[in-house]
Enzyme design. Structure first.
Site, PDB file in Angstrom:
ATOM      1  N   ARG A   1       0.771  -1.275  -0.189  1.00 10.94           N
ATOM      2  CA  ARG A   1       0.288   0.064  -0.299  1.00 10.94           C
ATOM      3  C   ARG A   1       0.763   1.474  -0.037  1.00 10.94           C
ATOM      4  NH1 ARG A   1      -5.480   1.932   3.082  1.00 10.94           N
ATOM      5  NH2 ARG A   1      -6.360   0.221   1.963  1.00 10.94           N
TER       6      ARG A   1
ATOM      7  N   HIS B   1      -7.711   0.531  -7.374  1.00 14.94           N
ATOM      8  CA  HIS B   1      -7.095   0.071  -5.399  1.00 14.94           C
ATOM      9  C   HIS B   1      -8.315  -1.104  -5.845  1.00 14.94           C
ATOM     10  CE1 HIS B   1      -8.019  -0.679  -1.185  1.00 14.94           C
ATOM     11  NE2 HIS B   1      -8.747   0.471  -1.059  1.00 14.94           N
TER      12      HIS B   1
ATOM     13  N   GLN C   1     -10.297  -4.104  -3.087  1.00 12.14           N
ATOM     14  CA  GLN C   1     -11.410  -3.087  -2.404  1.00 12.14           C
ATOM     15  C   GLN C   1     -12.597  -2.911  -3.895  1.00 12.14           C
ATOM     16  OE1 GLN C   1     -12.421  -1.429   0.239  1.00 12.14           O
ATOM     17  NE2 GLN C   1     -13.878  -1.726  -0.518  1.00 12.14           N
TER      18      GLN C   1
ATOM     19  N   ASP D   1     -16.759   7.961  -1.671  1.00  9.89           N
ATOM     20  CA  ASP D   1     -15.764   8.195  -1.542  1.00  9.89           C
ATOM     21  C   ASP D   1     -15.468   9.421  -0.095  1.00  9.89           C
ATOM     22  OD1 ASP D   1     -13.392   7.046  -0.323  1.00  9.89           O
ATOM     23  OD2 ASP D   1     -12.400   6.096  -2.287  1.00  9.89           O
TER      24      ASP D   1
ATOM     25  N   CYS E   1     -16.304   2.471   0.174  1.00  9.64           N
ATOM     26  CA  CYS E   1     -14.824   1.541   0.929  1.00  9.64           C
ATOM     27  C   CYS E   1     -14.812   1.766   2.501  1.00  9.64           C
ATOM     28  CB  CYS E   1     -14.231   2.129  -0.602  1.00  9.64           C
ATOM     29  SG  CYS E   1     -13.822   3.496   0.032  1.00  9.64           S
TER      30      CYS E   1
ATOM     31  N   ARG F   1     -13.880  -7.664   2.595  1.00  8.09           N
ATOM     32  CA  ARG F   1     -12.609  -7.117   2.247  1.00  8.09           C
ATOM     33  C   ARG F   1     -11.628  -8.133   2.578  1.00  8.09           C
ATOM     34  NH1 ARG F   1     -10.434  -3.009   2.036  1.00  8.09           N
ATOM     35  NH2 ARG F   1      -9.041  -3.500   1.145  1.00  8.09           N
TER      36      ARG F   1
HETATM   37  N1   CP Z   1     -11.571   0.539   2.215  1.00  5.67           N
HETATM   38  C1   CP Z   1      -9.916   1.097   2.606  1.00  5.67           C
HETATM   39  O1   CP Z   1      -9.515   0.396   1.912  1.00  5.67           O
HETATM   40  O2   CP Z   1      -9.980   1.201   3.952  1.00  5.67           O
HETATM   41  P1   CP Z   1      -8.717   1.221   5.062  1.00  5.67           P
HETATM   42  O3   CP Z   1      -7.872   2.240   4.242  1.00  5.67           O
HETATM   43  O4   CP Z   1      -9.355   0.984   6.313  1.00  5.67           O
HETATM   44  O5   CP Z   1      -7.865  -0.110   4.621  1.00  5.67           O
HETATM   45  N1  NVA Z   2      -9.920   7.009  -2.082  1.00  7.40           N
HETATM   46  C1  NVA Z   2      -9.829   6.597  -0.317  1.00  7.40           C
HETATM   47  C2  NVA Z   2      -9.302   5.389  -0.313  1.00  7.40           C
HETATM   48  C3  NVA Z   2      -9.528   4.299   0.996  1.00  7.40           C
HETATM   49  C4  NVA Z   2      -9.697   3.342   1.566  1.00  7.40           C
HETATM   50  C5  NVA Z   2      -8.496   7.228  -0.225  1.00  7.40           C
HETATM   51  O1  NVA Z   2      -6.617   6.670  -1.567  1.00  7.40           O
HETATM   52  O2  NVA Z   2      -7.471   7.846   0.646  1.00  7.40           O
END
Ligand code: CP
Ligand code: NVA
Length: 328
Positions: A104, A131, A134, A227, A271, A310
């Site tokens: 990540r 992502h 997700q 989101d 998400c 998830r």
């Molecule tokens: N939806 C999601 O990826 O959540 P986190 O940022 O908590 O992993």
């Molecule tokens: N679009 C958001 C998703 C978090 C799960 C981000 O990248 O922060």
């Protein structure tokens, strides 16, 4: 899918995507029966995270543990990457020690390089651009409600070119869904990309469109999705986004405008994490942002099923690429 990485949903054929969702559904059933079959027994997984995470990190750790694998969390300041060691060197070292890596972080190119040098499956656990894990959970949640994906109508309201919506677009296109990305012109995705994806979607019986008027865009929607308005790494754009995205807040009036609120053919997805009340540092003064508390807490909200999914989808992905059985 054995031995393969997942960097974006483009890495999966339509058949592989459906097979993964079916595997996730089977794994969910087995978990409900408290079965532990060691499908990842003795595997080791590195979680290389530059950004914070609740769901993705916890889904990776619990999915691994439930099938007998060990996951090691490597946060930004835990290893030498970036300060004393280059990415290709770190990738090659991790590749000699672990069976798989979840990454990540910020630049999508980092996960691409990691996969190139590590020589083991690398899963994108979120980058600035994509992502994919997700989107797998999103599709599983939709299938659970409607029993199918093809032909369903999703309207996403908000930042129209972020990692979550772009991944949802790829997944929806592969599954023959009709998706409207409703966003201000300034936040619209690349029109050429949308044309290309729309052609794929049409070949599968669906469509992908960008619109700017929320009331028109939600007409007929079965899934309302939103989101955060500023993603991780975009903190400086926050004030500007507040102005830009206020009209795109998902409210009960917008849910009603779908025409599907009364007949039970509507769900709300996010998400998470979500700014839906006053209970965070960001919203204490300004209140709900991308969705009202009423919608978030409504009977048609499926956000916690989506969060749980998830685990099942990430487990399916790890089992498919590293599993002890040829399941996908
Ligand atoms: N939806 C999601 O990826 O959540 P986190 O940022 O908590 O992993
Ligand atoms: N679009 C958001 C998703 C978090 C799960 C981000 O990248 O922060």
């Amino acid at each position: 899918m054995r031995g393969r990485s997942l960097l974006t949903l483009s890495d999966l054929t339509q058949e592989e995507l459906v097979a993964l969702l079916e595997l996730a559904a089977r794994l969910k059933e087995r978990r409900a029966q408290a079965r532990r079959d060691g499908l990842l027994a003795y595997r080791t997984i590195a979680l290389l995270f530059e950004k914070s995470s609740t769901r993705t990190r916890c889904a990776l750790v619990t999915a691994a543990a439930e099938e007998g694998a060990t996951a090691e969390y490597l946060g930004l300041h835990d290893i030498h990457l970036g300060s004393k060691e280059s990415l290709p060197d770190t990738a090659r070292v991790l590749g000699r020690m672990f069976d798989g890596i979840a990454f990540r972080g910020y630049r999508h190119d980092t996960v691409v390089q990691l996969a190139r040098y590590a020589g083991i499956p690398v899963w994108n656990a979120l980058t600035d651009d994509w992502h994919p894990t997700q989107a797998l959970a999103d599709l599983q949640t939709i299938r659970e409600k409607f029993g199918t994906l093809r032909g369903l109508r999703i309207t996403y309201c908000g930042d129209g070119r972020n990692n979550v919506v772009k991944s949802l677009i790829l997944g929806a296109a592969k599954c023959g869904m009709h998706l409207i990305d409703c966003t201000p012109p300034e936040l619209a995705p690349d029109p050429q990309w949308i044309d290309e994806i729309n052609r794929c979607a049409q070949a599968a019986g669906g469509s992908i469109r960008v619109m700017h008027d929320p009331v028109a865009a939600v007409d007929g929607a079965n899934i309302l999705y939103t989101d955060v308005w500023a993603s991780m790494g975009e903190e400086r754009q926050f004030q500007e986004r507040l102005q830009m995205l206020r009209p795109y807040q998902v409210t009960m009036a917008l849910a009603s405008a779908t025409g599907n609120l009364e007949n039970g053919r509507l769900i709300f997805l996010h998400c998470l994490p979500a700014f839906h009340n006053h209970d965070t540092d960001v919203t204490r003064e300004i209140g709900p942002l991308e969705v009202t508390d009423e919608v978030f807490e409504s009977t048609f909200s499926r956000v916690f099923d989506q969060a749980e999914n998830r685990v099942h989808t990430i487990k399916a992905l790890m089992v498919a690429s590293l599993g002890n059985e040829e399941v996908v």
